[in-house]
Design an enzyme around this catalytic site. Structure first.
Site, PDB file in Angstrom:
ATOM      1  N   CYS A 111       0.974  -1.130   0.191  1.00  0.00           N
ATOM      2  CA  CYS A 111      -0.031  -0.159  -0.034  1.00  0.00           C
ATOM      3  C   CYS A 111       0.773   1.490   0.026  1.00  0.00           C
ATOM      4  O   CYS A 111       0.653   2.148  -0.792  1.00  0.00           O
ATOM      5  CB  CYS A 111      -0.860  -0.017   1.237  1.00  0.00           C
ATOM      6  SG  CYS A 111      -1.933   1.517   1.289  1.00  0.00           S
ATOM      7  N   CYS A 156      -6.089  -3.681   7.566  1.00  0.00           N
ATOM      8  CA  CYS A 156      -7.271  -2.878   7.685  1.00  0.00           C
ATOM      9  C   CYS A 156      -8.351  -3.488   6.969  1.00  0.00           C
ATOM     10  O   CYS A 156      -9.746  -3.313   7.601  1.00  0.00           O
ATOM     11  CB  CYS A 156      -7.105  -1.554   7.052  1.00  0.00           C
ATOM     12  SG  CYS A 156      -6.621  -1.580   5.244  1.00  0.00           S
TER      13      CYS A 156
END
Length: 388
Positions: free
Chosen positions: A104, A209
């Site tokens: 990410c 997440c």
């Protein structure tokens, strides 16, 4: 307050947490023209039907209102799916264990978001709430031609250079880490003292997440169908159980196999045959290794001088964020590296990133492709099976 800073615009990534909130606060104190930008990377709901990203965005916007700075929300849901999540699914199906946080940062935060901040929001610099430091000074007026080093945070427990180890030099030389010199306790106090009470005592985010509190195996089964195969004892070469897919298991993980004196743990995986090799006992030698190979390394500044001139380089390494550094020697091997550790480590995992350090500097990283000791164990089993 310096005039140079007042002319510089910094786009600060605000996540709705205390770290990014205090980052924005410190930037404003320095006299920068600060814009708070919230990145939405995942739009799924958790196991309770709530979308955590919506709550995070509300808290991030509240921070920006409290600091009287503009707030924008940027949607990278499609890009995250294409560049991070689909790669993650492919890795799991081929027996690897990826690190979505490093992916990410590489694909989204310090690439797409970085470009968005510069091109759409007119940023001179970008800032994040990572616990890290760099050789770039916050009062720097020009860093275009400087090679910037990534340095560990003052708070060694919170240090996040591991997750930043794949950052591009072009992004690093234009990125600030304002809380890198602070302890977490100091960050929370700054929030409390500056009317940021909505985030001051907010718990730290942990885990992946998009999984939330769900069991990983339950989550991954929503995206990857079962593909059963055998559990094979690494010592005897005999099948001791069945599993529903190599994507559900990672090296070092305890297996639920009944009827054994000691619990079995994953030693390695063989995607071609869907075989998971298991070792009896948590300290079985097959779980430990001191040699592994990687793909092409990413060096944040440049290839270490000793590696170029002498062919080997002594440094420190870790492959998990929370683990202590381990002494290592690296050498070139075809397009990648071969890494030899002074002490064997448990569960060196293909797909994870080996991150290299020298003193306080994070040098870069390389993805682990093969654990040499485990590869030799599998070869022994194959030889035994073929001659039986």
């Amino acid at each position: 307050m310096g005039r140079i800073n007042s002319l510089k615009r910094v786009v600060c990534g605000v996540s709705g947490g205390v770290d990014s909130s205090v980052t924005a606060l410190l930037l404003k104190r320095k006299g920068y023209d600060v814009i708070g930008a919230f990145m939405k990377n995942w739009d799924g709901k958790d196991e309770l039907g709530a979308c955590q990203a919506d709550k995070d965005a509300e808290d991030a916007e509240q921070t920006c209102k409290a600091l009287s700075i503009p707030f924008v929300e940027v949607n990278f849901v499609k890009e995250y799916w294409n560049h991070v999540f689909e790669n993650l699914l492919q890795d799991y199906q081929t027996g690897l264990t990826p690190n979505p946080d490093i992916l990410c940062n590489y694909h989204i935060k310090f690439d797409l978001f970085f470009d968005y901040a510069k091109l759409k929001l007119g940023a001179d610099f970008v800032a994040t709430g990572h616990y890290a430091r760099s050789s770039l000074r916050m009062d720097s007026c020009d860093s275009e031609f400087e090679n910037t080093k990534l340095l560990t945070a003052h708070d060694s427990f919170k240090d996040q250079t591991f997750f930043l180890s794949h950052i591009k030099q072009s992004s690093l030389r234009k990125t600030f880490f304002p809380i890198g010199h602070l302890l977490k306790s100091q960050v929370r106090k700054l929030a409390s003292d500056n009317n940021l009470n909505h985030v001051a005592n907010r718990p730290d985010s942990t885990g992946i997440c998009f999984i939330g509190r769900r069991n990983f195996q339950d989550f991954i089964c929503e995206y990857i169908p079962d593909n059963p195969g055998p559990f094979v004892d690494v010592d005897t070469g005999k099948e001791v159980g069945r599993h529903q897919g190599i994507h559900m298991w990672t090296v070092g993980q305890r297996c639920r196999i009944g009827g054994c004196l000691q619990p079995y743990f994953v030693a390695s995986k063989q995607p071609e045959t869907r075989t998971i090799f298991v070792a009896s006992g948590t300290n079985h030698p097959a779980l430990y290794s001191n040699v592994f190979v990687t793909d092409t390394p990413h060096w944040i500044c440049s290839t270490p001088k000793d590696l170029l001139e002498k062919g080997t380089f002594d440094c420190y390494f870790r492959f998990q964020h929370t683990k202590p550094l381990t002494a290592a020697q690296i050498a070139f091997r075809q397009s990648g590296l071969i890494v030899t550790l002074k002490q064997p480590l448990r569960a060196l995992t293909p797909g994870q990133y080996a991150v290299f350090y020298s003193g306080q500097e994070c040098l870069g990283c390389a993805r682990i492709t093969q654990n040499m000791d485990n590869a030799q164990n599998v070869q022994k089993i194959d030889i035994c099976s073929s001659t039986a």
